[in-house]
Design a protein around this motif. Structure first.
Motif, PDB file in Angstrom:
ATOM      1  N   LYS A 182       2.305   1.832  -3.474  1.00 33.26           N
ATOM      2  CA  LYS A 182       1.414   2.408  -4.343  1.00 33.26           C
ATOM      3  C   LYS A 182       1.318   3.868  -4.143  1.00 33.26           C
ATOM      4  O   LYS A 182       1.057   4.688  -4.857  1.00 33.26           O
ATOM      5  CB  LYS A 182      -0.032   1.721  -4.234  1.00 33.26           C
ATOM      6  CG  LYS A 182      -0.121   0.337  -4.841  1.00 33.26           C
ATOM      7  CD  LYS A 182      -1.578  -0.185  -4.596  1.00 33.26           C
ATOM      8  CE  LYS A 182      -1.933  -1.511  -5.290  1.00 33.26           C
ATOM      9  NZ  LYS A 182      -3.137  -2.010  -4.999  1.00 33.26           N
ATOM     10  N   TYR A 183       1.215   4.431  -2.667  1.00 28.41           N
ATOM     11  CA  TYR A 183       1.059   5.601  -2.432  1.00 28.41           C
ATOM     12  C   TYR A 183       2.481   6.372  -3.037  1.00 28.41           C
ATOM     13  O   TYR A 183       2.113   7.336  -3.576  1.00 28.41           O
ATOM     14  CB  TYR A 183       0.943   5.779  -0.796  1.00 28.41           C
ATOM     15  CG  TYR A 183       1.026   7.032  -0.365  1.00 28.41           C
ATOM     16  CD1 TYR A 183      -0.037   7.801  -0.169  1.00 28.41           C
ATOM     17  CD2 TYR A 183       2.145   7.525   0.308  1.00 28.41           C
ATOM     18  CE1 TYR A 183      -0.161   9.166   0.204  1.00 28.41           C
ATOM     19  CE2 TYR A 183       2.113   8.924   0.684  1.00 28.41           C
ATOM     20  CZ  TYR A 183       1.023   9.689   0.789  1.00 28.41           C
ATOM     21  OH  TYR A 183       0.795  10.857   1.256  1.00 28.41           O
ATOM     22  N   TRP A 233      -6.584   8.632  -7.171  1.00 27.45           N
ATOM     23  CA  TRP A 233      -5.738   7.629  -7.215  1.00 27.45           C
ATOM     24  C   TRP A 233      -5.649   7.010  -5.737  1.00 27.45           C
ATOM     25  O   TRP A 233      -5.644   5.782  -5.719  1.00 27.45           O
ATOM     26  CB  TRP A 233      -4.308   7.751  -7.652  1.00 27.45           C
ATOM     27  CG  TRP A 233      -4.274   8.008  -9.411  1.00 27.45           C
ATOM     28  CD1 TRP A 233      -4.253   8.967  -9.891  1.00 27.45           C
ATOM     29  CD2 TRP A 233      -4.394   6.792 -10.176  1.00 27.45           C
ATOM     30  NE1 TRP A 233      -4.386   8.465 -11.502  1.00 27.45           N
ATOM     31  CE2 TRP A 233      -4.203   7.178 -11.513  1.00 27.45           C
ATOM     32  CE3 TRP A 233      -4.464   5.192  -9.735  1.00 27.45           C
ATOM     33  CZ2 TRP A 233      -4.376   6.489 -12.700  1.00 27.45           C
ATOM     34  CZ3 TRP A 233      -4.269   4.441 -11.140  1.00 27.45           C
ATOM     35  CH2 TRP A 233      -4.206   5.252 -12.230  1.00 27.45           C
ATOM     36  N   ASN A 234      -5.553   7.715  -4.816  1.00 27.31           N
ATOM     37  CA  ASN A 234      -5.670   7.346  -3.580  1.00 27.31           C
ATOM     38  C   ASN A 234      -6.703   6.652  -3.058  1.00 27.31           C
ATOM     39  O   ASN A 234      -6.889   5.571  -2.450  1.00 27.31           O
ATOM     40  CB  ASN A 234      -5.177   8.129  -2.395  1.00 27.31           C
ATOM     41  CG  ASN A 234      -3.666   8.352  -2.488  1.00 27.31           C
ATOM     42  OD1 ASN A 234      -2.832   7.603  -2.227  1.00 27.31           O
ATOM     43  ND2 ASN A 234      -3.147   9.660  -2.698  1.00 27.31           N
ATOM     44  N   VAL A 294       1.879   6.960  -6.602  1.00 27.84           N
ATOM     45  CA  VAL A 294       1.005   7.826  -6.844  1.00 27.84           C
ATOM     46  C   VAL A 294       1.816   9.380  -6.716  1.00 27.84           C
ATOM     47  O   VAL A 294       1.389  10.276  -7.297  1.00 27.84           O
ATOM     48  CB  VAL A 294      -0.086   8.028  -5.999  1.00 27.84           C
ATOM     49  CG1 VAL A 294      -1.189   9.195  -6.050  1.00 27.84           C
ATOM     50  CG2 VAL A 294      -1.093   6.712  -6.325  1.00 27.84           C
ATOM     51  N   LYS A 316      -8.475   1.894  -1.749  1.00 25.74           N
ATOM     52  CA  LYS A 316      -9.913   1.347  -2.234  1.00 25.74           C
ATOM     53  C   LYS A 316     -11.006   1.678  -1.246  1.00 25.74           C
ATOM     54  O   LYS A 316     -11.542   0.695  -0.817  1.00 25.74           O
ATOM     55  CB  LYS A 316      -9.610  -0.309  -2.358  1.00 25.74           C
ATOM     56  CG  LYS A 316      -8.560  -0.450  -3.272  1.00 25.74           C
ATOM     57  CD  LYS A 316      -8.175  -2.015  -3.695  1.00 25.74           C
ATOM     58  CE  LYS A 316      -7.085  -2.247  -4.354  1.00 25.74           C
ATOM     59  NZ  LYS A 316      -6.636  -3.676  -4.424  1.00 25.74           N
ATOM     60  N   ASN A 357      -9.195   5.356  -4.967  1.00 22.86           N
ATOM     61  CA  ASN A 357      -9.763   4.222  -5.813  1.00 22.86           C
ATOM     62  C   ASN A 357      -8.613   3.159  -5.895  1.00 22.86           C
ATOM     63  O   ASN A 357      -8.905   1.958  -6.038  1.00 22.86           O
ATOM     64  CB  ASN A 357      -9.896   4.511  -7.267  1.00 22.86           C
ATOM     65  CG  ASN A 357     -11.298   5.556  -7.190  1.00 22.86           C
ATOM     66  OD1 ASN A 357     -12.298   5.271  -6.457  1.00 22.86           O
ATOM     67  ND2 ASN A 357     -11.185   6.802  -7.741  1.00 22.86           N
ATOM     68  N   TRP A 358      -7.374   3.438  -5.955  1.00 19.02           N
ATOM     69  CA  TRP A 358      -6.366   2.378  -6.237  1.00 19.02           C
ATOM     70  C   TRP A 358      -5.617   1.995  -4.938  1.00 19.02           C
ATOM     71  O   TRP A 358      -5.357   0.781  -4.367  1.00 19.02           O
ATOM     72  CB  TRP A 358      -5.481   2.898  -7.527  1.00 19.02           C
ATOM     73  CG  TRP A 358      -4.352   1.827  -7.734  1.00 19.02           C
ATOM     74  CD1 TRP A 358      -4.644   0.582  -8.150  1.00 19.02           C
ATOM     75  CD2 TRP A 358      -2.836   2.013  -7.807  1.00 19.02           C
ATOM     76  NE1 TRP A 358      -3.318  -0.022  -8.232  1.00 19.02           N
ATOM     77  CE2 TRP A 358      -2.363   0.945  -8.044  1.00 19.02           C
ATOM     78  CE3 TRP A 358      -2.058   3.129  -7.551  1.00 19.02           C
ATOM     79  CZ2 TRP A 358      -0.914   0.891  -8.473  1.00 19.02           C
ATOM     80  CZ3 TRP A 358      -0.761   3.088  -7.558  1.00 19.02           C
ATOM     81  CH2 TRP A 358      -0.364   1.801  -8.097  1.00 19.02           C
ATOM     82  N   VAL A 359      -5.106   3.167  -4.010  1.00 18.98           N
ATOM     83  CA  VAL A 359      -4.114   2.681  -2.959  1.00 18.98           C
ATOM     84  C   VAL A 359      -4.889   2.194  -1.775  1.00 18.98           C
ATOM     85  O   VAL A 359      -4.602   1.149  -1.290  1.00 18.98           O
ATOM     86  CB  VAL A 359      -3.507   4.017  -2.531  1.00 18.98           C
ATOM     87  CG1 VAL A 359      -2.775   3.658  -1.361  1.00 18.98           C
ATOM     88  CG2 VAL A 359      -2.547   4.625  -3.747  1.00 18.98           C
ATOM     89  N   GLN A 401       0.849  -1.221   0.066  1.00 11.38           N
ATOM     90  CA  GLN A 401       0.046   0.095  -0.094  1.00 11.38           C
ATOM     91  C   GLN A 401       0.712   1.367  -0.021  1.00 11.38           C
ATOM     92  O   GLN A 401       0.594   2.225  -0.885  1.00 11.38           O
ATOM     93  CB  GLN A 401      -0.831   0.112   1.328  1.00 11.38           C
ATOM     94  CG  GLN A 401      -2.078   1.018   1.190  1.00 11.38           C
ATOM     95  CD  GLN A 401      -2.894   0.824   2.318  1.00 11.38           C
ATOM     96  OE1 GLN A 401      -2.472   0.750   3.398  1.00 11.38           O
ATOM     97  NE2 GLN A 401      -4.245   0.849   2.013  1.00 11.38           N
TER      98      GLN A 401
END
Length: 142
Positions: A14-15, A59-60, A18, A66, A62-64, A11
């Motif tokens: 991913k952050y 992005w945070n 972003v 969720k 929806n992706w990081v 996580q």
């Protein structure tokens, strides 16, 4: 102390990705506004940062992290987190630059010059990144 789980490391990775994307979005918008469209540099700067923040939120959310909760509440929390963490970052940069001997130092390494302000900025960015990740994980997108 809690053990850091593999999921937390993924996580955070991913952050960080972003964050790199946000930097690119911010710089591209600033460049386009200032150099291509001809908008005032300070307005271009503000527009770039606004674009980066919007990109970061999307992005945070929806992706990081969720997150499925109410977006309006998350937007307010996200903005508050940005302001808090940016303030912390600014305080660190200001403190190191103005209240330590690093503020006036410069180091020549080959063709590059490193300043105390530059070092303070890097430290502040590191603190901002970690604090903002924790804030968003615990508050914004919990």
């Amino acid at each position: 102390m809690k053990k850091i789980r593999k999921a937390h490391i993924i996580q955070f990775t991913k952050y960080a990705a972003v964050g790199v994307l946000n930097t690119l979005v911010t710089l591209i918008v600033i460049f386009l506004c200032k150099s291509i469209i001809g908008i005032n540099e300070y307005i271009s700067n503000a527009l770039g940062y606004i674009a980066g923040l919007i990109n970061s939120f999307i992005w945070n959310k929806n992706w990081v992290f969720k997150a499925k909760d109410d977006s309006i509440k998350q937007i307010y929390r996200f903005a508050a987190g940005f302001l808090i963490c940016y303030g912390l970052q600014f305080l660190i940069v200001w403190s190191i630059t103005e209240h330590t001997s690093y503020g006036t130092m410069q180091w020549e390494i080959g063709p590059m010059t490193f300043s105390g302000y530059g070092i303070a900025t890097i430290v502040g960015m590191g603190v901002y990144t970690i604090a903002n990740f924790i804030y968003n994980r615990q508050v914004t997108f919990r």
